[in-house]
Design an enzyme around this catalytic site. Structure first.
Site, PDB file in Angstrom:
ATOM      1  N   GLY A  16      -3.917  12.323  25.942  1.00  0.00           N
ATOM      2  CA  GLY A  16      -3.272  12.327  24.639  1.00  0.00           C
ATOM      3  C   GLY A  16      -4.205  12.594  23.468  1.00  0.00           C
ATOM      4  O   GLY A  16      -5.121  13.430  23.549  1.00  0.00           O
ATOM      5  N   VAL A  63     -11.277  -2.154  26.142  1.00  0.00           N
ATOM      6  CA  VAL A  63     -11.455  -2.849  24.861  1.00  0.00           C
ATOM      7  C   VAL A  63     -10.959  -4.287  24.896  1.00  0.00           C
ATOM      8  O   VAL A  63     -11.202  -5.043  23.946  1.00  0.00           O
ATOM      9  CB  VAL A  63     -10.781  -2.081  23.700  1.00  0.00           C
ATOM     10  CG1 VAL A  63     -11.332  -0.661  23.595  1.00  0.00           C
ATOM     11  CG2 VAL A  63      -9.265  -2.064  23.848  1.00  0.00           C
ATOM     12  N   TYR A 167       4.069  -3.737  17.422  1.00  0.00           N
ATOM     13  CA  TYR A 167       3.238  -2.556  17.185  1.00  0.00           C
ATOM     14  C   TYR A 167       2.971  -2.375  15.693  1.00  0.00           C
ATOM     15  O   TYR A 167       1.817  -2.195  15.275  1.00  0.00           O
ATOM     16  CB  TYR A 167       3.928  -1.315  17.745  1.00  0.00           C
ATOM     17  CG  TYR A 167       3.141  -0.037  17.558  1.00  0.00           C
ATOM     18  CD1 TYR A 167       2.118   0.303  18.443  1.00  0.00           C
ATOM     19  CD2 TYR A 167       3.413   0.816  16.491  1.00  0.00           C
ATOM     20  CE1 TYR A 167       1.385   1.470  18.271  1.00  0.00           C
ATOM     21  CE2 TYR A 167       2.682   1.982  16.312  1.00  0.00           C
ATOM     22  CZ  TYR A 167       1.679   2.304  17.213  1.00  0.00           C
ATOM     23  OH  TYR A 167       0.956   3.461  17.034  1.00  0.00           O
ATOM     24  N   LYS A 171      -0.708  -2.674  13.649  1.00  0.00           N
ATOM     25  CA  LYS A 171      -1.336  -1.599  12.883  1.00  0.00           C
ATOM     26  C   LYS A 171      -1.577  -2.021  11.426  1.00  0.00           C
ATOM     27  O   LYS A 171      -2.560  -1.593  10.814  1.00  0.00           O
ATOM     28  CB  LYS A 171      -0.483  -0.339  12.953  1.00  0.00           C
ATOM     29  CG  LYS A 171      -0.423   0.270  14.358  1.00  0.00           C
ATOM     30  CD  LYS A 171      -1.799   0.583  14.931  1.00  0.00           C
ATOM     31  CE  LYS A 171      -1.736   1.305  16.247  1.00  0.00           C
ATOM     32  NZ  LYS A 171      -3.088   1.604  16.803  1.00  0.00           N
ATOM     33  N   THR A 202       3.475  12.498  22.352  1.00  0.00           N
ATOM     34  CA  THR A 202       2.633  11.844  23.342  1.00  0.00           C
ATOM     35  C   THR A 202       3.485  11.069  24.337  1.00  0.00           C
ATOM     36  O   THR A 202       4.690  10.895  24.157  1.00  0.00           O
ATOM     37  CB  THR A 202       1.656  10.857  22.675  1.00  0.00           C
ATOM     38  OG1 THR A 202       2.405   9.789  22.069  1.00  0.00           O
ATOM     39  CG2 THR A 202       0.812  11.549  21.618  1.00  0.00           C
ATOM     40  N   ASP A 203       2.815  10.548  25.377  1.00  0.00           N
ATOM     41  CA  ASP A 203       3.507   9.725  26.363  1.00  0.00           C
ATOM     42  C   ASP A 203       4.061   8.455  25.730  1.00  0.00           C
ATOM     43  O   ASP A 203       5.082   7.921  26.175  1.00  0.00           O
ATOM     44  CB  ASP A 203       2.542   9.344  27.499  1.00  0.00           C
ATOM     45  CG  ASP A 203       2.131  10.541  28.337  1.00  0.00           C
ATOM     46  OD1 ASP A 203       2.834  11.576  28.276  1.00  0.00           O
ATOM     47  OD2 ASP A 203       1.109  10.453  29.036  1.00  0.00           O
ATOM     48  N   ASN A 205       5.620   7.976  22.991  1.00  0.00           N
ATOM     49  CA  ASN A 205       6.972   8.124  22.443  1.00  0.00           C
ATOM     50  C   ASN A 205       7.850   9.047  23.281  1.00  0.00           C
ATOM     51  O   ASN A 205       8.861   9.558  22.809  1.00  0.00           O
ATOM     52  CB  ASN A 205       6.916   8.616  20.987  1.00  0.00           C
ATOM     53  CG  ASN A 205       6.216   9.959  20.851  1.00  0.00           C
ATOM     54  OD1 ASN A 205       6.246  10.784  21.747  1.00  0.00           O
ATOM     55  ND2 ASN A 205       5.582  10.174  19.715  1.00  0.00           N
TER      56      ASN A 205
END
Length: 244
Positions: A16, A63, A167, A171, A202-203, A205
């Site tokens: 992505g 991470v 989400y 952010k 992208t994957d 969405n």
């Protein structure tokens, strides 16, 4: 410092936007560390870019794992002695669209913040000493326009009805972290900014975005390569300043 002299690391880079960010940076001559939670996938992705003549190196980095982060820092220090660019790209979206804002599970909130917020902070803290060894360190935090509280609270905004709370709030937290860190770094040679890549196909969405992956990587690349007159502590999409 020319781009050919720079060392960059991009998290969540096996596919992505992250992978494309690696490609675009490498095409400018930057030596890019392609970081992925699954080192095997990172190696496969790096080999494909290397076969195209691009200066890319694979590195394992989860991470959400302190030991993995520490190991990555040790490898970068041993191989390169410094880090010039850190792009915190790794992120997840776990919200259940069938649930209301108040109905998202605690597990969803915790897992989302573990990657999207605490992962960004932990990775940045760990690599900051190596960024301070750079003549012009750059940090780019990949956020989203969905992190804008100003737009979420405006009924006229096009994102007003798009509430994926774990989400979105994660952010918003990334944006706030960027502002706080920018204050710390304001008298240093390091600059940190946060970006919205755009509504990218992208994957995450299901490929329903409005712009291509290459277009979605461009804001990260632009902010990674700013000169000493570039911004610090900003929130951008392309050249547009976004409302917090």
């Amino acid at each position: 410092m020319t781009t050919q002299d720079k060392i960059a690391l991009v998290t969540g880079a096996t596919r992505g936007i992250g992978l494309e960010t690696v490609r675009q940076l490498a095409e400018t001559g930057v030596h890019v560390l392609l970081a992925g939670r699954d080192r095997g996938k990172a190696v496969d992705a790096a080999l494909k870019l290397q076969s195209q003549g691009l200066p890319v190196e694979a590195i394992g980095l989860d991470v959400t794992d302190a030991d993995s982060i520490a190991s990555a820092v040790q490898q970068v220090e041993a191989r390169h002695g410094r880090l010039d660019i850190l792009i915190n790209n790794a992120g997840i979206l776990l919200d259940d669209p069938a649930q209301k804002v108040s109905g998202q599970s605690q597990q969803t909130w915790r897992k989302t913040f573990d990657t999207n917020v605490f992962g960004v902070i932990a990775t940045t803290q760990a690599f900051l000493p190596l960024l301070h060894k750079s003549a012009a360190g750059r940090i780019v935090n990949v956020s989203s326009i969905l992190g804008s509280n100003a737009l979420h609270s405006d009924p006229a905004s096009f994102i007003y009805d798009f509430k994926v709370p774990a989400y979105n709030v994660s952010k918003s937290a990334v944006n706030a972290w960027t502002v706080q860190l920018a204050y710390e770094l304001k008298d240093s040679t390091i600059k940190v900014n946060t970006i919205h890549p755009g509504y990218v196909q992208t994957d995450m969405n299901g490929g329903e975005g409005e712009i291509s992956v290459p277009e979605g990587a461009r804001t990260s690349v632009r902010l990674a390569l700013i000169d000493e007159d570039g911004p610090n502590g900003g929130y951008y999409y392309r050249d547009e300043v976004l409302p917090w």
